[in-house]
Design a protein around this motif. Structure first.
Motif, mmCIF file in Angstrom:
data_model
loop_
_atom_site.group_PDB
_atom_site.id
_atom_site.type_symbol
_atom_site.label_atom_id
_atom_site.label_comp_id
_atom_site.label_asym_id
_atom_site.label_seq_id
_atom_site.Cartn_x
_atom_site.Cartn_y
_atom_site.Cartn_z
ATOM 1 N N SER A 25 -14.511 -8.648 -33.841
ATOM 2 C CA SER A 25 -15.730 -7.873 -33.616
ATOM 3 C C SER A 25 -16.816 -8.765 -33.036
ATOM 4 O O SER A 25 -16.746 -9.991 -33.094
ATOM 5 C CB SER A 25 -16.206 -7.259 -34.931
ATOM 6 O OG SER A 25 -16.781 -8.261 -35.744
ATOM 7 N N LEU A 27 -19.736 -9.137 -34.252
ATOM 8 C CA LEU A 27 -20.381 -9.878 -35.333
ATOM 9 C C LEU A 27 -19.574 -11.122 -35.692
ATOM 10 O O LEU A 27 -20.144 -12.186 -35.916
ATOM 11 C CB LEU A 27 -20.578 -8.988 -36.555
ATOM 12 C CG LEU A 27 -21.387 -9.609 -37.686
ATOM 13 C CD1 LEU A 27 -22.778 -10.049 -37.193
ATOM 14 C CD2 LEU A 27 -21.528 -8.644 -38.847
ATOM 15 N N ASP A 28 -18.242 -10.998 -35.707
ATOM 16 C CA ASP A 28 -17.392 -12.165 -35.966
ATOM 17 C C ASP A 28 -17.609 -13.235 -34.896
ATOM 18 O O ASP A 28 -17.678 -14.429 -35.199
ATOM 19 C CB ASP A 28 -15.916 -11.772 -36.002
ATOM 20 C CG ASP A 28 -15.575 -10.887 -37.188
ATOM 21 O OD1 ASP A 28 -16.276 -10.968 -38.218
ATOM 22 O OD2 ASP A 28 -14.603 -10.111 -37.078
ATOM 23 N N ARG A 66 -17.275 -0.965 -38.029
ATOM 24 C CA ARG A 66 -17.638 -1.523 -39.327
ATOM 25 C C ARG A 66 -19.098 -1.248 -39.611
ATOM 26 O O ARG A 66 -19.902 -1.115 -38.707
ATOM 27 C CB ARG A 66 -17.312 -3.015 -39.387
ATOM 28 C CG ARG A 66 -18.172 -3.880 -38.511
ATOM 29 C CD ARG A 66 -17.676 -5.284 -38.304
ATOM 30 N NE ARG A 66 -17.439 -6.036 -39.512
ATOM 31 C CZ ARG A 66 -17.086 -7.301 -39.519
ATOM 32 N NH1 ARG A 66 -16.913 -7.947 -38.399
ATOM 33 N NH2 ARG A 66 -16.883 -7.934 -40.640
ATOM 34 N N ILE A 68 -22.667 -2.307 -40.718
ATOM 35 C CA ILE A 68 -23.449 -3.540 -40.630
ATOM 36 C C ILE A 68 -24.867 -3.257 -41.105
ATOM 37 O O ILE A 68 -25.482 -2.267 -40.701
ATOM 38 C CB ILE A 68 -23.470 -4.075 -39.186
ATOM 39 C CG1 ILE A 68 -22.045 -4.427 -38.735
ATOM 40 C CG2 ILE A 68 -24.383 -5.287 -39.058
ATOM 41 C CD1 ILE A 68 -21.930 -4.800 -37.280
ATOM 42 N N LYS A 107 -23.390 -13.044 -42.446
ATOM 43 C CA LYS A 107 -22.436 -12.823 -43.533
ATOM 44 C C LYS A 107 -22.955 -11.761 -44.500
ATOM 45 O O LYS A 107 -22.177 -10.942 -44.998
ATOM 46 C CB LYS A 107 -22.149 -14.135 -44.261
ATOM 47 C CG LYS A 107 -21.280 -15.073 -43.434
ATOM 48 C CD LYS A 107 -20.977 -16.345 -44.174
ATOM 49 C CE LYS A 107 -20.076 -17.250 -43.339
ATOM 50 N NZ LYS A 107 -19.775 -18.512 -44.045
ATOM 51 N N THR A 110 -22.467 -8.049 -43.389
ATOM 52 C CA THR A 110 -21.145 -7.418 -43.469
ATOM 53 C C THR A 110 -20.810 -6.955 -44.879
ATOM 54 O O THR A 110 -19.787 -6.326 -45.076
ATOM 55 C CB THR A 110 -20.050 -8.384 -42.998
ATOM 56 O OG1 THR A 110 -20.026 -9.540 -43.828
ATOM 57 C CG2 THR A 110 -20.262 -8.774 -41.560
ATOM 58 N N LYS A 111 -21.637 -7.254 -45.866
ATOM 59 C CA LYS A 111 -21.310 -6.884 -47.254
ATOM 60 C C LYS A 111 -21.707 -5.477 -47.559
ATOM 61 O O LYS A 111 -22.495 -4.859 -46.975
ATOM 62 C CB LYS A 111 -21.999 -7.841 -48.215
ATOM 63 C CG LYS A 111 -21.392 -9.220 -48.147
ATOM 64 C CD LYS A 111 -22.010 -10.116 -49.177
ATOM 65 C CE LYS A 111 -21.337 -11.488 -49.123
ATOM 66 N NZ LYS A 111 -21.887 -12.394 -50.080
#
Length: 111
Positions: A25, A27-28, A66, A68, A107, A110-111
Motif C-alpha cells: 500500500s 502507506l507501507d 484499508r 487509515i 504506524k 494503521t491501528k
C-alpha cells in the motif's frame, strides 16, 4: 529443452515477485521511505526520502483497501515536511528525528 524450461521458470518467478511488490500500500511505502530517511547519512538524503515518502502518504489518503486514521496521517505528513526542510538546511539530526516521528504517526494511522 532444459534451458527453455529454466528460462520460462525464471520469467514466471520474476513476474510473480514484481506482482507481490506492487501490492504494497501507499502507506507501507511511505513508512519504508521514512525509515530510509531516518537512516540516511546526510541531510540531503533525508530530504530526498522524506519527499518521496510524502508522495506516498498523500496517495494513501485515497487507499480504499484499508482504514487509515486521517489525523495521524496528516501529522506524519507534517513531520515529513519538517524532515525535508531540516534536511535541506543541513540539519541532519533534526531531519532524522522528524522522519522518525513520521514513522510513528504512520504506524498509529494503521491501528
Amino acid at each position: 529443452m532444459k534451458t527453455i524450461t529454466l528460462l520460462t521458470t525464471l520469467v514466471m518467478m520474476t513476474f510473480f515477485s514484481l506482482s507481490a511488490l506492487a501490492d504494497a500500500s501507499h502507506l507501507d511505502q511511505a513508512i519504508q521511505h521514512s525509515q530510509a530517511a531516518a537512516k540516511s547519512a546526510d541531510g540531503k538524503a533525508v530530504a530526498k526520502h522524506a519527499m518521496e515518502a510524502k508522495k506516498h502518504a498523500n496517495a494513501a489518503k485515497n487507499d480504499k483497501d484499508r482504514q487509515i486514521d486521517a489525523k495521524h496521517l496528516d501529522e506524519g505528513i507534517k513531520s515529513l515536511d519538517k524532515a525535508a526542510k531540516e534536511g535541506k538546511d543541513g540539519e541532519a539530526d533534526a531531519a532524522k528525528k522528524a522522519a522518525s516521528d513520521a514513522i510513528e504517526h504512520f504506524k498509529q494511522a494503521t491501528k
